[in-house]
Design a protein around this motif. Sequence first.
Motif, short mmCIF file in Angstrom:
data_model
loop_
_atom_site.label_atom_id
_atom_site.label_comp_id
_atom_site.label_asym_id
_atom_site.label_seq_id
_atom_site.Cartn_x
_atom_site.Cartn_y
_atom_site.Cartn_z
N LEU A 112 0.83 -1.21 0.00
CA LEU A 112 0.00 0.00 0.00
C LEU A 112 0.86 1.26 0.00
CD1 LEU A 112 -2.88 -0.80 2.53
CD2 LEU A 112 -3.00 -0.74 0.03
N LEU A 113 1.90 1.28 0.81
CA LEU A 113 2.78 2.45 0.86
C LEU A 113 3.43 2.70 -0.49
CD1 LEU A 113 4.42 1.93 4.37
CD2 LEU A 113 2.70 3.65 3.73
N ASP A 114 3.90 1.62 -1.13
CA ASP A 114 4.50 1.76 -2.46
C ASP A 114 3.47 2.26 -3.48
OD1 ASP A 114 6.93 0.88 -1.48
OD2 ASP A 114 6.73 -1.15 -2.30
N ALA A 115 2.26 1.71 -3.43
CA ALA A 115 1.21 2.11 -4.38
C ALA A 115 0.85 3.57 -4.18
CB ALA A 115 -0.02 1.23 -4.20
N GLU A 116 0.76 4.01 -2.93
CA GLU A 116 0.42 5.41 -2.66
C GLU A 116 1.56 6.35 -3.06
OE1 GLU A 116 -0.84 5.16 1.41
OE2 GLU A 116 -2.64 4.07 0.84
N ASP A 117 2.82 5.90 -2.85
CA ASP A 117 3.96 6.71 -3.30
C ASP A 117 3.94 6.86 -4.80
OD1 ASP A 117 4.92 7.13 -0.76
OD2 ASP A 117 6.50 5.62 -0.88
N ASN A 118 3.64 5.77 -5.52
CA ASN A 118 3.58 5.82 -6.98
C ASN A 118 2.46 6.71 -7.45
OD1 ASN A 118 5.79 4.16 -7.33
ND2 ASN A 118 4.56 2.30 -7.44
N ASN A 119 1.32 6.72 -6.74
CA ASN A 119 0.20 7.60 -7.12
C ASN A 119 0.54 9.05 -6.89
OD1 ASN A 119 -1.50 5.61 -8.01
ND2 ASN A 119 -2.59 5.41 -6.09
N SER A 120 1.31 9.36 -5.85
CA SER A 120 1.65 10.75 -5.57
C SER A 120 2.65 11.29 -6.58
CB SER A 120 2.20 10.90 -4.14
OG SER A 120 3.46 10.28 -4.01
N LEU A 121 3.37 10.41 -7.26
CA LEU A 121 4.33 10.84 -8.28
C LEU A 121 3.62 11.18 -9.58
CD1 LEU A 121 7.19 8.24 -7.72
CD2 LEU A 121 7.10 10.61 -6.94
N ASN A 122 2.41 10.66 -9.78
CA ASN A 122 1.67 10.89 -11.03
C ASN A 122 0.90 12.17 -11.00
OD1 ASN A 122 2.62 8.46 -12.03
ND2 ASN A 122 0.88 7.33 -11.22
#
Length: 122
Positions: A112-122
């Motif tokens: 989840l943390l990785d997925a949320e980090d990736n979403n914040s980069l987009n």
Amino acid sequence: MSKHDDLFKDLKQIRDTWANVDYLGPSAVIPEWSEIKEEYETLRNTIKNENEMDAFKKVLENTLTGVIHSVLVMIDGGTELAEKFNIDLVVVETGESLRENIALHEEFIGYLLDAEDNNSLN
């Protein structure tokens, strides 16, 4: 993508679906399948702006994440249930245990943390 990632992706999608607050908007329709239409209506009349909707969504996401995490802790053998018996997640086609050499509850939070980090980069 690993089987664990596939599992975590599906669990995240379930969480995100159930944390959807679109049914609270001014022109939203209460879900037909709901057995608690009055409660939806109460929330729709209480939550009036985007900040309140975002706050409610974050609370739902946090609660659902906690529930999924707790179920994974149980599957990992970290609750009192393990004193009675252990349960497992097994890939039916191969008999492979998804519990082997992994703490599902910890890895799910990392996913989840990785997925949320990736979403914040987009």
